[in-house]
Design a protein around this motif. Structure first.
Motif, PDB file in Angstrom:
ATOM      1  N   GLU A   1      11.199  14.228  -6.051  1.00 18.55           N
ATOM      2  CA  GLU A   1      10.703  15.677  -5.792  1.00 18.55           C
ATOM      3  C   GLU A   1       9.009  15.615  -5.766  1.00 18.55           C
ATOM      4  O   GLU A   1       8.419  16.152  -4.961  1.00 18.55           O
ATOM      5  CB  GLU A   1      10.978  16.706  -7.065  1.00 18.55           C
ATOM      6  N   LYS A   2       8.528  14.833  -6.674  1.00 14.08           N
ATOM      7  CA  LYS A   2       7.048  14.335  -6.754  1.00 14.08           C
ATOM      8  C   LYS A   2       6.433  13.673  -5.595  1.00 14.08           C
ATOM      9  O   LYS A   2       5.573  14.041  -4.881  1.00 14.08           O
ATOM     10  CB  LYS A   2       6.699  14.018  -8.120  1.00 14.08           C
ATOM     11  N   TRP A   3       7.321  12.605  -5.408  1.00 11.67           N
ATOM     12  CA  TRP A   3       6.855  11.834  -4.157  1.00 11.67           C
ATOM     13  C   TRP A   3       6.970  12.783  -3.031  1.00 11.67           C
ATOM     14  O   TRP A   3       5.872  12.743  -2.108  1.00 11.67           O
ATOM     15  CB  TRP A   3       7.624  10.622  -3.978  1.00 11.67           C
ATOM     16  N   ALA A   4       7.880  13.586  -2.574  1.00 16.03           N
ATOM     17  CA  ALA A   4       8.132  14.370  -1.541  1.00 16.03           C
ATOM     18  C   ALA A   4       7.000  15.283  -1.287  1.00 16.03           C
ATOM     19  O   ALA A   4       6.295  15.612  -0.325  1.00 16.03           O
ATOM     20  CB  ALA A   4       9.512  14.836  -1.613  1.00 16.03           C
ATOM     21  N   ALA A   5       6.418  15.948  -2.637  1.00 17.48           N
ATOM     22  CA  ALA A   5       5.465  17.227  -2.547  1.00 17.48           C
ATOM     23  C   ALA A   5       4.242  16.319  -2.072  1.00 17.48           C
ATOM     24  O   ALA A   5       3.556  16.980  -1.398  1.00 17.48           O
ATOM     25  CB  ALA A   5       5.501  17.603  -3.724  1.00 17.48           C
ATOM     26  N   GLN A   6       4.072  15.100  -2.480  1.00 17.62           N
ATOM     27  CA  GLN A   6       2.637  14.393  -2.231  1.00 17.62           C
ATOM     28  C   GLN A   6       2.613  13.728  -1.013  1.00 17.62           C
ATOM     29  O   GLN A   6       1.517  13.979  -0.414  1.00 17.62           O
ATOM     30  CB  GLN A   6       2.527  13.149  -3.313  1.00 17.62           C
ATOM     31  N   ALA A   7       3.957  13.329  -0.292  1.00 17.66           N
ATOM     32  CA  ALA A   7       3.752  12.798   0.794  1.00 17.66           C
ATOM     33  C   ALA A   7       3.861  13.599   1.897  1.00 17.66           C
ATOM     34  O   ALA A   7       3.886  13.402   3.023  1.00 17.66           O
ATOM     35  CB  ALA A   7       5.247  11.970   1.029  1.00 17.66           C
ATOM     36  N   GLY A   8       4.129  15.062   1.775  1.00 19.47           N
ATOM     37  CA  GLY A   8       3.933  15.997   2.732  1.00 19.47           C
ATOM     38  C   GLY A   8       5.316  16.559   3.400  1.00 19.47           C
ATOM     39  O   GLY A   8       6.510  16.256   2.976  1.00 19.47           O
ATOM     40  N   THR A   9       5.040  17.320   4.560  1.00 15.54           N
ATOM     41  CA  THR A   9       6.535  18.277   5.009  1.00 15.54           C
ATOM     42  C   THR A   9       7.415  17.090   5.504  1.00 15.54           C
ATOM     43  O   THR A   9       8.729  17.529   5.031  1.00 15.54           O
ATOM     44  CB  THR A   9       5.620  18.893   6.294  1.00 15.54           C
ATOM     45  N   ALA A  10       7.143  16.170   6.249  1.00 17.75           N
ATOM     46  CA  ALA A  10       8.146  15.329   6.719  1.00 17.75           C
ATOM     47  C   ALA A  10       9.143  14.612   5.514  1.00 17.75           C
ATOM     48  O   ALA A  10      10.461  14.489   5.735  1.00 17.75           O
ATOM     49  CB  ALA A  10       7.679  14.273   7.592  1.00 17.75           C
TER      50      ALA A  10
ATOM     51  N   GLN B   1       0.986  -1.289   0.093  1.00 16.37           N
ATOM     52  CA  GLN B   1       0.010  -0.035  -0.285  1.00 16.37           C
ATOM     53  C   GLN B   1       1.057   1.122  -0.007  1.00 16.37           C
ATOM     54  O   GLN B   1       2.145   1.278   0.753  1.00 16.37           O
ATOM     55  CB  GLN B   1      -0.858  -0.197   1.149  1.00 16.37           C
ATOM     56  N   PRO B   2       0.516   2.325  -0.540  1.00 18.81           N
ATOM     57  CA  PRO B   2       1.255   3.368  -0.693  1.00 18.81           C
ATOM     58  C   PRO B   2       1.704   4.044   0.509  1.00 18.81           C
ATOM     59  O   PRO B   2       2.613   4.578   0.742  1.00 18.81           O
ATOM     60  CB  PRO B   2       0.104   4.419  -1.301  1.00 18.81           C
ATOM     61  N   GLY B   3       0.959   4.366   1.692  1.00 14.45           N
ATOM     62  CA  GLY B   3       1.375   4.498   2.844  1.00 14.45           C
ATOM     63  C   GLY B   3       2.516   3.820   3.478  1.00 14.45           C
ATOM     64  O   GLY B   3       3.703   4.169   4.076  1.00 14.45           O
ATOM     65  N   SER B   4       2.675   2.266   3.407  1.00 18.67           N
ATOM     66  CA  SER B   4       3.816   1.646   3.703  1.00 18.67           C
ATOM     67  C   SER B   4       5.132   1.918   2.919  1.00 18.67           C
ATOM     68  O   SER B   4       6.285   1.973   3.051  1.00 18.67           O
ATOM     69  CB  SER B   4       3.401  -0.011   3.520  1.00 18.67           C
ATOM     70  N   ILE B   5       4.668   2.180   1.435  1.00 18.03           N
ATOM     71  CA  ILE B   5       5.847   2.609   0.762  1.00 18.03           C
ATOM     72  C   ILE B   5       6.536   3.947   1.115  1.00 18.03           C
ATOM     73  O   ILE B   5       7.606   4.119   1.372  1.00 18.03           O
ATOM     74  CB  ILE B   5       5.380   2.640  -0.568  1.00 18.03           C
ATOM     75  N   ASP B   6       5.600   4.796   1.635  1.00 19.26           N
ATOM     76  CA  ASP B   6       6.019   6.152   1.964  1.00 19.26           C
ATOM     77  C   ASP B   6       6.945   6.105   3.123  1.00 19.26           C
ATOM     78  O   ASP B   6       7.855   6.747   3.532  1.00 19.26           O
ATOM     79  CB  ASP B   6       4.699   7.177   2.425  1.00 19.26           C
ATOM     80  N   THR B   7       6.403   5.187   4.279  1.00 22.15           N
ATOM     81  CA  THR B   7       7.164   4.902   5.459  1.00 22.15           C
ATOM     82  C   THR B   7       8.202   4.231   5.188  1.00 22.15           C
ATOM     83  O   THR B   7       9.568   4.858   5.589  1.00 22.15           O
ATOM     84  CB  THR B   7       6.257   4.297   6.125  1.00 22.15           C
ATOM     85  N   LEU B   8       8.459   3.358   4.410  1.00 19.20           N
ATOM     86  CA  LEU B   8       9.803   2.840   3.829  1.00 19.20           C
ATOM     87  C   LEU B   8      10.710   3.885   3.331  1.00 19.20           C
ATOM     88  O   LEU B   8      11.894   4.024   3.370  1.00 19.20           O
ATOM     89  CB  LEU B   8       9.442   1.431   3.024  1.00 19.20           C
ATOM     90  N   LEU B   9      10.045   4.639   2.485  1.00 20.73           N
ATOM     91  CA  LEU B   9      10.836   5.655   1.791  1.00 20.73           C
ATOM     92  C   LEU B   9      11.415   6.806   2.717  1.00 20.73           C
ATOM     93  O   LEU B   9      12.635   7.259   2.668  1.00 20.73           O
ATOM     94  CB  LEU B   9      10.233   6.414   0.447  1.00 20.73           C
ATOM     95  N   LEU B  10      10.566   7.169   3.501  1.00 19.67           N
ATOM     96  CA  LEU B  10      10.783   8.228   4.644  1.00 19.67           C
ATOM     97  C   LEU B  10      12.163   7.567   5.546  1.00 19.67           C
ATOM     98  O   LEU B  10      13.075   8.322   5.651  1.00 19.67           O
ATOM     99  CB  LEU B  10       9.792   8.688   5.396  1.00 19.67           C
TER     100      LEU B  10
END
Length: 164
Positions: free
Chosen positions: A82-91, A3-12
């Motif tokens: 850059e696109k991911w970071a903009a979509q994923a939020g400030t953190a 799920q995108p949320g888990s990928i976001d967490t892994l990316l962060l």
């Protein structure tokens, strides 16, 4: 598919790990700089081995990051990040920018070390040239004990003195 949320967490988390790896690499580069200035060959050898492992680790982290960004349908490059970071939020944006800044600092330290190495090489080449020139001039006498360079006319000052 994750799920995108888990990928976001892994990316962060991956960005934070990558930034720490760049900090560690920068520390190694600073130690290398001190060893270069001091001419400490033993330290340079150890640092070189450590740096190689750190670069391999950085490459693995970057590859993981790019694989993850592709799973989100983004390009595996800076634009995709850059696109991911903009979509994923400030953190995510802050983590991305912080990692880029630390990577840039490491790059600058590496450039300085490269310049120091070039200067050492140039100095060593000049010293070798001077030593080779001096050794060529030191061969004033041949194996027969006679001067190698005789003045024009075939004689030497010793020959004239010897004839007197």
């Amino acid at each position: 598919m994750a799920q995108p949320g888990s990928i976001d967490t892994l990316l962060l988390a991956g960005l934070q790990a990558e930034e720490q790896a760049f900090r560690d690499f920068k520390t190694a580069l600073q130690a290398e700089q001190k060893a270069l200035i001091a001419g400490d060959i033993t330290a340079l050898t150890a640092i070189s081995t450590s740096k190689l492992k750190q670069v391999e680790h950085l490459n693995r982290l970057a590859a993981q990051r790019l694989e993850r960004i592709v799973t989100l349908g983004l390009t595996a490059d800076r634009n995709g990040m850059e696109k991911w970071a903009a979509q994923a939020g400030t953190a995510a944006t802050e983590a991305w920018r912080s990692m880029l800044a630390t990577a840039s600092e490491a790059h600058q330290a590496n450039q300085i070390n490269g310049t120091l190495i070039q200067n050492h090489l140039q100095h060593n080449q000049q010293a070798m040239s001077a030593l080779l020139a001096a050794s060529n001039q030191a061969n004033l006498y041949g194996p027969d004990g006679q001067p190698k360079n005789t003045p024009p006319g075939g004689g030497s000052s010793r020959g004239i003195i010897g004839k007197a």
